[in-house]
Design an enzyme around this catalytic site. Structure first.
Site, PDB file in Angstrom:
ATOM      1  N   ARG A 178       0.838  -1.200   0.000  1.00 11.79           N
ATOM      2  CA  ARG A 178       0.000   0.000   0.000  1.00 11.79           C
ATOM      3  C   ARG A 178       0.870   1.246   0.000  1.00 11.79           C
ATOM      4  NH1 ARG A 178      -4.478  -0.159   4.522  1.00 11.79           N
ATOM      5  NH2 ARG A 178      -5.274   1.592   3.285  1.00 11.79           N
ATOM      6  N   CYS A 234      -1.490   6.276   8.869  1.00 16.31           N
ATOM      7  CA  CYS A 234      -1.788   4.966   8.279  1.00 16.31           C
ATOM      8  C   CYS A 234      -2.884   5.194   7.253  1.00 16.31           C
ATOM      9  CB  CYS A 234      -2.186   3.967   9.355  1.00 16.31           C
ATOM     10  SG  CYS A 234      -3.619   4.494  10.344  1.00 16.31           S
TER      11      CYS A 234
END
Length: 278
Positions: A178, A234
């Site tokens: 990611r 995050c």
């Protein structure tokens, strides 16, 4: 007293009058799973704290997938659970400490430092043969007086203003693919905030899912410097929290959470996006 407490410590202190235990189990994409797991069995005396209903606010155009809750409403909830300035809180989950760390951060953000995370979580507690119950405890409400530590929080504007600034380090806590922009299973855009360094939050854990020691966390973050301002993010501001905890354990004093995180960053069309290694 360490931030991370052992199963043995909690078992020995479970009956303390000034101890509140918080069950923070939650499964992303299955919003009822955590509460159902709590109803099926939890550590005796534990209250359920819901990631999306208690530790997050209403979704808006900006702010990310798990924006911070209204601090007044959250403070009232904390008091209703029996938490005041003299209460010790131990939070646990079954997701490596990610959800429990969110509560840990929230309470510290509001000035409550007597908060800890249970090492290895509920699964280890149950596997060790410690007691489990379906009984919901009766809370003894107390008055919680929040003292907001604004310096623990970074806004999107602050992150954008500090891009590339010497002495400020962005830490991306998501999985490597990611971060690299190779895949994005949750948010609409792949990539990372330009200049961010990658430290996957689960690397805070060692064998058997136990939290690494302070010395091990310090070695893990060897590329960072004590004088750095560290801003952690995050996908939505949840799994950044265990990295904030790990950095704190490693001795870093100037650590901030970008609570909106990547899901907030990409909600602003003019924010730059990077992919690949930094």
């Amino acid at each position: 007293m360490n931030t991370i407490v052992s199963l043995e410590w909690l078992q020995a202190h479970a009956a303390d009058e000034r101890l509140v235990i918080a069950d923070c189990r939650f499964v992303l994409g299955q919003p009822d799973a955590g509460r159902e797991a709590y109803a099926a069995g939890h550590i005796p005396g534990a209250f359920y704290v819901d990631l999306e209903k208690d530790l997050s606010g209403a979704l808006m155009a900006h702010g990310g997938r798990h924006p911070l809750p209204d601090l007044g409403a959250f403070s009232i909830l904390v008091g209703q659970l029996g938490i005041d300035g003299e209460t010790t809180v131990v939070a646990y989950d079954d997701q490596g400490g990610a959800m429990a760390s969110r509560l840990w951060w929230m309470l510290r953000f509001l000035g409550h430092t007597r908060v800890h995370v249970l090492d290895r979580g509920f699964g280890a507690w149950q596997a060790a043969g410690y007691p489990v119950t379906a009984e919901v405890p009766l809370a003894v409400p107390r008055t919680f007086s929040p003292k907001v530590h604004r310096a623990m929080l970074a806004s999107m504007d602050e992150v954008r203003d500090k891009l590339g600034r010497a002495g400020t380090v962005l830490v991306d806590s998501r999985e490597e693919r990611r971060y690299l922009g190779l895949e994005e299973p949750i948010d609409k855009v792949a990539g990372h905030i330009p200049g961010a360094r990658h430290y996957f939050w689960k690397d805070a854990l060692g064998e058997g899912g136990a939290w690494k020691s302070a010395a091990e966390q310090e070695r893990r973050f060897a590329g960072l410097h004590d004088a750095d301002e560290i801003i952690v993010y995050c996908g939505s501001g949840v799994t950044a929290c265990p990295n904030v905890l790990a950095l704190t354990e490693a001795g870093f004093a100037n650590v901030k959470l970008y609570s909106g995180s990547w899901s907030d960053w990409i909600s602003w069309a003019d924010n730059p996006i990077a992919t690949g290694e930094e």
